[in-house]
Write an enzyme that holds these catalytic residues in place. Structure first.
Site, PDB file in Angstrom:
ATOM      1  N   GLY A  14     -39.304  -1.073  -9.773  1.00  0.00           N
ATOM      2  CA  GLY A  14     -40.348  -0.081  -9.574  1.00  0.00           C
ATOM      3  C   GLY A  14     -41.524  -0.553  -8.746  1.00  0.00           C
ATOM      4  O   GLY A  14     -42.616   0.018  -8.832  1.00  0.00           O
ATOM      5  N   VAL A  17     -42.975   2.294  -6.378  1.00  0.00           N
ATOM      6  CA  VAL A  17     -43.697   3.372  -7.063  1.00  0.00           C
ATOM      7  C   VAL A  17     -45.016   2.865  -7.627  1.00  0.00           C
ATOM      8  O   VAL A  17     -46.025   3.582  -7.619  1.00  0.00           O
ATOM      9  CB  VAL A  17     -42.825   4.029  -8.149  1.00  0.00           C
ATOM     10  CG1 VAL A  17     -42.569   3.105  -9.315  1.00  0.00           C
ATOM     11  CG2 VAL A  17     -43.447   5.317  -8.657  1.00  0.00           C
ATOM     12  N   LYS A  37     -45.534  -4.182   4.296  1.00  0.00           N
ATOM     13  CA  LYS A  37     -44.205  -4.572   3.825  1.00  0.00           C
ATOM     14  C   LYS A  37     -43.718  -5.694   4.740  1.00  0.00           C
ATOM     15  O   LYS A  37     -43.305  -5.451   5.878  1.00  0.00           O
ATOM     16  CB  LYS A  37     -43.248  -3.373   3.886  1.00  0.00           C
ATOM     17  CG  LYS A  37     -41.861  -3.657   3.323  1.00  0.00           C
ATOM     18  CD  LYS A  37     -41.859  -3.741   1.810  1.00  0.00           C
ATOM     19  CE  LYS A  37     -40.435  -3.942   1.269  1.00  0.00           C
ATOM     20  NZ  LYS A  37     -40.391  -3.955  -0.194  1.00  0.00           N
ATOM     21  N   THR A  41     -35.493  -4.635   3.885  1.00  0.00           N
ATOM     22  CA  THR A  41     -34.051  -4.848   4.028  1.00  0.00           C
ATOM     23  C   THR A  41     -33.284  -3.621   3.550  1.00  0.00           C
ATOM     24  O   THR A  41     -33.791  -2.801   2.793  1.00  0.00           O
ATOM     25  CB  THR A  41     -33.591  -6.079   3.220  1.00  0.00           C
ATOM     26  OG1 THR A  41     -33.800  -5.834   1.829  1.00  0.00           O
ATOM     27  CG2 THR A  41     -34.363  -7.327   3.635  1.00  0.00           C
ATOM     28  N   GLY A 112     -43.779  -7.054  -1.882  1.00  0.00           N
ATOM     29  CA  GLY A 112     -42.697  -7.986  -1.613  1.00  0.00           C
ATOM     30  C   GLY A 112     -41.329  -7.336  -1.641  1.00  0.00           C
ATOM     31  O   GLY A 112     -41.173  -6.125  -1.834  1.00  0.00           O
TER      32      GLY A 112
END
Length: 237
Positions: A14, A17, A37, A41, A112
């Site tokens: 999560g 979010v 970010k 990926t 991350g």
């Protein structure tokens, strides 16, 4: 706090979010926000990534988003970069990008990929290294249920071994019908992390049409919201 690093205890816990909830709460308070970010990926060219999902959830508010690298396969950034024949992201590049964004924004959120020690490059650079270069607090996003105490304790231990104190823990997806383990973990997560529980985002929050308006209800005052850990714990007993 001008830069906040957001990590997870693993994948699919999560992080995105929670990043969106922190961003929405800060926007509601009139702050200018950037979302960074470092490595996206598992997303192809032109497809929306995690930063775009944060922007969608926050809504029409002005929000700066930046990806440093994108790799098509859903793997650790180092592996995905190597397989794609693309250059990796390095911790100092993450730190430099965050500092540049912080110069023109009130708050920069660095989300991350996967967990804290997922490798960015062949030298073993990680999100933790970027956080240390930035001297930034780290918010840990954890699962609600069985197994989360060990994952959270390991993440907190890895932070402290690098002289980074976790800001706190947020449960990334609080179940509609929490089982015994989840209910007990509300009390035990702060002990495992050695840091306070700073929120719980309800399961299915991404589908809520009023996400931006409700985000502050899921986060504690430390993150700009109104969520109260003691009242939450009392409600779920």
């Amino acid at each position: 706090m001008t830069v906040l690093v957001i990590t997870g205890t693993g994948t699919e816990v999560g992080k995105t979010v929670v990043t969106a909830a922190v961003a929405a709460t800060a926007v509601a308070a009139g702050r200018s926000i950037a979302v960074l970010k470092p490595a996206q990926t598992g997303v192809g060219p032109g497809e929306p990534g995690d930063a775009a999902e944060v922007a969608r959830l926050v809504g029409g508010a002005a929000l700066t988003t930046l990806e440093l690298a994108r790799y098509p396969e859903p793997l650790a950034p180092d592996t995905a970069a190597r397989r794609a024949g693309l250059p990796p992201v390095r911790p100092h590049e993450v730190a430099e990008a965050a500092r540049k964004l912080a110069a023109s924004h009130d708050l920069v959120l660095v989300e991350g990929a996967g967990g804290l020690l997922v490798r960015f490059d062949a030298e073993g650079g990680t999100l933790a290294d970027a956080a240390r270069l930035l001297d930034a607090p780290v918010l840990v996003v954890a699962r609600a249920g069985l197994g989360t105490l060990n994952e959270t304790a390991l993440t907190a231990e890895a932070l402290r071994s690098r002289r980074i104190a976790p800001l706190g823990v947020v449960v990334g997806s609080w179940p509609r019908d929490p089982d015994l383990a989840a209910r007990c973990n509300v009390a035990d997560l702060p002990t495992a992390a050695g840091a306070p529980l700073l929120g719980a985002v309800p399961e299915g929050a991404v589908a809520a049409g009023d996400f931006r308006l409700r985000a502050g209800d899921w986060l504690s005052p430390r993150l700009g919201g109104s969520w109260d850990a003691a009242a939450f714990a009392a409600d779920i007993r």
